[in-house]
Design an enzyme around this catalytic site. Sequence first.
Site, PDB file in Angstrom:
ATOM      1  N   CYS A 181      47.026  25.031  36.315  1.00 41.92           N
ATOM      2  CA  CYS A 181      47.388  24.669  37.691  1.00 41.92           C
ATOM      3  C   CYS A 181      46.238  23.995  38.420  1.00 41.92           C
ATOM      4  CB  CYS A 181      47.785  25.918  38.482  1.00 41.92           C
ATOM      5  SG  CYS A 181      49.280  26.698  37.914  1.00 41.92           S
ATOM      6  N   GLU A 241      51.795  19.008  40.999  1.00 42.68           N
ATOM      7  CA  GLU A 241      51.833  19.006  39.543  1.00 42.68           C
ATOM      8  C   GLU A 241      53.002  19.803  38.989  1.00 42.68           C
ATOM      9  OE1 GLU A 241      48.146  20.263  37.727  1.00 42.68           O
ATOM     10  OE2 GLU A 241      47.069  19.697  39.536  1.00 42.68           O
ATOM     11  N   CYS A 294      57.374  24.343  34.638  1.00 42.00           N
ATOM     12  CA  CYS A 294      56.578  25.043  35.643  1.00 42.00           C
ATOM     13  C   CYS A 294      56.525  24.173  36.886  1.00 42.00           C
ATOM     14  CB  CYS A 294      55.166  25.303  35.101  1.00 42.00           C
ATOM     15  SG  CYS A 294      54.076  26.138  36.284  1.00 42.00           S
ATOM     16  N   CYS A 315      41.542  30.291  39.973  1.00 38.14           N
ATOM     17  CA  CYS A 315      42.594  29.279  40.017  1.00 38.14           C
ATOM     18  C   CYS A 315      42.114  27.991  40.671  1.00 38.14           C
ATOM     19  CB  CYS A 315      43.801  29.833  40.778  1.00 38.14           C
ATOM     20  SG  CYS A 315      45.193  28.686  40.859  1.00 38.14           S
ATOM     21  N   CYS A 362      42.447  32.850  45.088  1.00 36.50           N
ATOM     22  CA  CYS A 362      42.109  33.522  43.826  1.00 36.50           C
ATOM     23  C   CYS A 362      40.985  32.748  43.132  1.00 36.50           C
ATOM     24  CB  CYS A 362      43.336  33.606  42.923  1.00 36.50           C
ATOM     25  SG  CYS A 362      44.706  34.547  43.641  1.00 36.50           S
ATOM     26  N   CYS A 384      46.977  25.657  47.670  1.00 37.93           N
ATOM     27  CA  CYS A 384      47.241  27.085  47.859  1.00 37.93           C
ATOM     28  C   CYS A 384      46.139  27.680  48.716  1.00 37.93           C
ATOM     29  CB  CYS A 384      47.297  27.797  46.502  1.00 37.93           C
ATOM     30  SG  CYS A 384      47.709  29.552  46.608  1.00 37.93           S
TER      31      CYS A 384
END
Length: 348
Positions: free
Chosen positions: A335, A93, A106, A120, A117, A113
């Site tokens: 995100c 993205e 961005c 997220c 976290c 990932c």
Amino acid sequence: MSENKLQWMGLYPEELKAALAEMGEKPFRASQFFSWLHKGAYFPEMTNLSLTLREKLAEKGIDQPVEMRERRVSQLDGTKKFLYALPDGNCIEGVLMRYHYGATLCVSTQVGCKMGCRFCASTLDGCVRNLTAAEILGQVQCANRELGEERVHNIVLMGSGEPMDNYDEVVRFLRLVSHPDGLNIGLRHISVSTCGLVPQMRKFAQEGLPVTLSLSLHAPNDQIRRQIMPVALRYTMEETLDACRYYIEKTGRRVVFEYALIDGVNASEENAEELSDRLRGMQCHVNLIPLNTVKERNLFGVTEAQVSAFLNVLERRHISATRRREMGDDIEGACGQLRKKIMREDHP
């Protein structure tokens, strides 16, 4: 398109020159090829290269490694959310935001990932792989094609992925995107985000790349940070802040602390007081972000009154801080949200 093909855009000029020399081409052809690639051109558009050479280049590698798969435009503020397709079938993205000083893009640095976290969406399905420098740069090329005569003015490496976990390719990207014969985007117009991989942060401070370092802090102490950020189990807050101080010392650039306000977790006025005590005396800025609710993790955003109260405490204690402008709320701007939705549609 074969994922094993060379991604020409990820090569430095001297590497292109060596590759073309092996093909029997003169050095100036490499300069022409580099220029075309960084204009976002495809092989058929590289008209000052012979058809024979273009065919050889196409046989060996890929011209533009990122293609636009889907775009969404916010009816609220004109923000554009992009879904890009990669040569191996993965998707990533990007978000294009317009400010008075120019277009900001961005970009993602990994497919997914692995940092974990809790707030997220990018990390919910883990990390598939690192992006290459060419694939990071290709996101900028796609956005430039969307903009037409306008161009991306600022870049933030704050999309999916942890940039410091893909260190070598991110540094290569930064050197390529700022190359005077390429897009020539000034490094002071680029921000690199990290959740706090301390050894890489210290190494990055020595690269001679004057970008803005943005640390995802999100807590005033280790106890709270460990609840929401697994990286805090590896590096204490003091170790992380010391790495930030080192970055400031080596680069002369201030550090931006990203702080997502999570209701009932880190958003009280007491939390703001503790945070201001931690950051006092640092050359820094705090970017307050009302959380995009992550239902899968039972984490919820805050009210405007809570944001104002937190901000007032920081300002009263002379900590530079702003509330980040929310953009693209109606197009799943945060995100990982769009990619996750498309993945579910593709693989129900």
